[in-house]
Write a protein that holds these residues in place. Structure first.
Motif, PDB file in Angstrom:
ATOM      1  N   UNK A 121     -40.841  22.677   0.940  1.00  0.00           N
ATOM      2  CA  UNK A 121     -40.500  22.530  -0.425  1.00  0.00           C
ATOM      3  C   UNK A 121     -41.087  22.848  -1.535  1.00  0.00           C
ATOM      4  N   UNK A 122     -42.504  22.343  -1.247  1.00  0.00           N
ATOM      5  CA  UNK A 122     -43.339  22.278  -2.222  1.00  0.00           C
ATOM      6  C   UNK A 122     -43.986  24.015  -2.489  1.00  0.00           C
ATOM      7  N   UNK A 123     -43.581  24.740  -1.560  1.00  0.00           N
ATOM      8  CA  UNK A 123     -44.124  26.138  -1.660  1.00  0.00           C
ATOM      9  C   UNK A 123     -42.539  26.570  -2.525  1.00  0.00           C
ATOM     10  N   UNK A 124     -41.560  26.347  -2.246  1.00  0.00           N
ATOM     11  CA  UNK A 124     -40.372  26.856  -3.030  1.00  0.00           C
ATOM     12  C   UNK A 124     -40.263  26.649  -4.420  1.00  0.00           C
ATOM     13  N   UNK A 125     -40.846  25.063  -4.556  1.00  0.00           N
ATOM     14  CA  UNK A 125     -40.970  24.722  -5.770  1.00  0.00           C
ATOM     15  C   UNK A 125     -42.080  25.423  -6.714  1.00  0.00           C
ATOM     16  N   UNK A 126     -43.059  25.672  -5.984  1.00  0.00           N
ATOM     17  CA  UNK A 126     -44.101  26.424  -6.541  1.00  0.00           C
ATOM     18  C   UNK A 126     -43.736  27.903  -6.908  1.00  0.00           C
TER      19      UNK A 126
END
Ligand code: SF4
Length: 179
Positions: A121-126
């Motif tokens: 999810x951190x990559x989607x957020x980024x």
């Protein structure tokens, strides 16, 4: 297989403040840096296997923020104008939230999650440019609501046509190009 795209890996380029919509360099060094960042991002998008889909979606379906598929938001608006496409109010209604003055498209969060189920999810957020908690909140709401409301079908625009017009618009944006 899940594609890890350059914009997910090189957030230092794609999410750089000088690539934000309306970023206005104040010094010659910043102007040079902005041009360099755009060239780097455009070059990486040029090698991305998702370029055609990413650009077509960003022009015809999602009014996403920032530098996407080798184009600035202003260039995408110019492409829409030339293609006679409008991103309807319905798309704006789909905007899911506001954080630090920016809006996030819940459809885009859902699309990224569905297309990349193993992506943290951190990559989607980024990629979206928001916090992990924002991504989680919207995914939770989508689940609670039993999915996203159906979007009305839009006239389909051929991806080749979008790419060709985008190339024209980018050429017109080159320094020294005829106005
Ligand atoms: S074409 Fe789209 S998905 Fe590929 S790197 Fe560029 S912005 Fe990311």
């Amino acid at each position: 297989m899940t594609e890890i795209t350059p914009c997910v890996v090189y957030t230092n380029v794609f999410l750089h403040r000088l690539l934000d919509d309306g970023a206005a360099p104040t010094t010659r060094a910043e102007r040079r840096e902005q041009a360099m960042l755009r060239a780097q991002a455009a070059s990486m998008c040029g090698t991305c296997p998702l370029l055609a889909t990413c650009l077509t979606d960003a022009v015809t379906r999602f009014d996403v923020a920032g530098f996407v598929a080798g184009t600035t938001r202003r260039q995408r608006q110019e492409i829409r104008t030339r293609l006679g496409i409008e991103v309807s109010q319905e798309d704006l209604d789909a905007m899911a939230g506001v954080s630090a003055g920016r809006q996030f498209d819940r459809h885009e969060i859902h699309r990224l999650r569905t297309a990349n189920p193993n992506l943290p999810l951190s990559m989607i957020a980024a990629k979206i440019g928001c916090s992990v908690s924002t991504v989680k909140r919207h995914l939770r709401r989508i689940e609670q609501e039993g999915g996203l409301p159906h979007r009305a079908e839009r006239p389909r625009v051929n991806a080749e046509r979008v790419l060709a017009v985008a190339a024209d618009v980018r050429r017109g944006s080159q320094p020294g190009a005829a106005a």
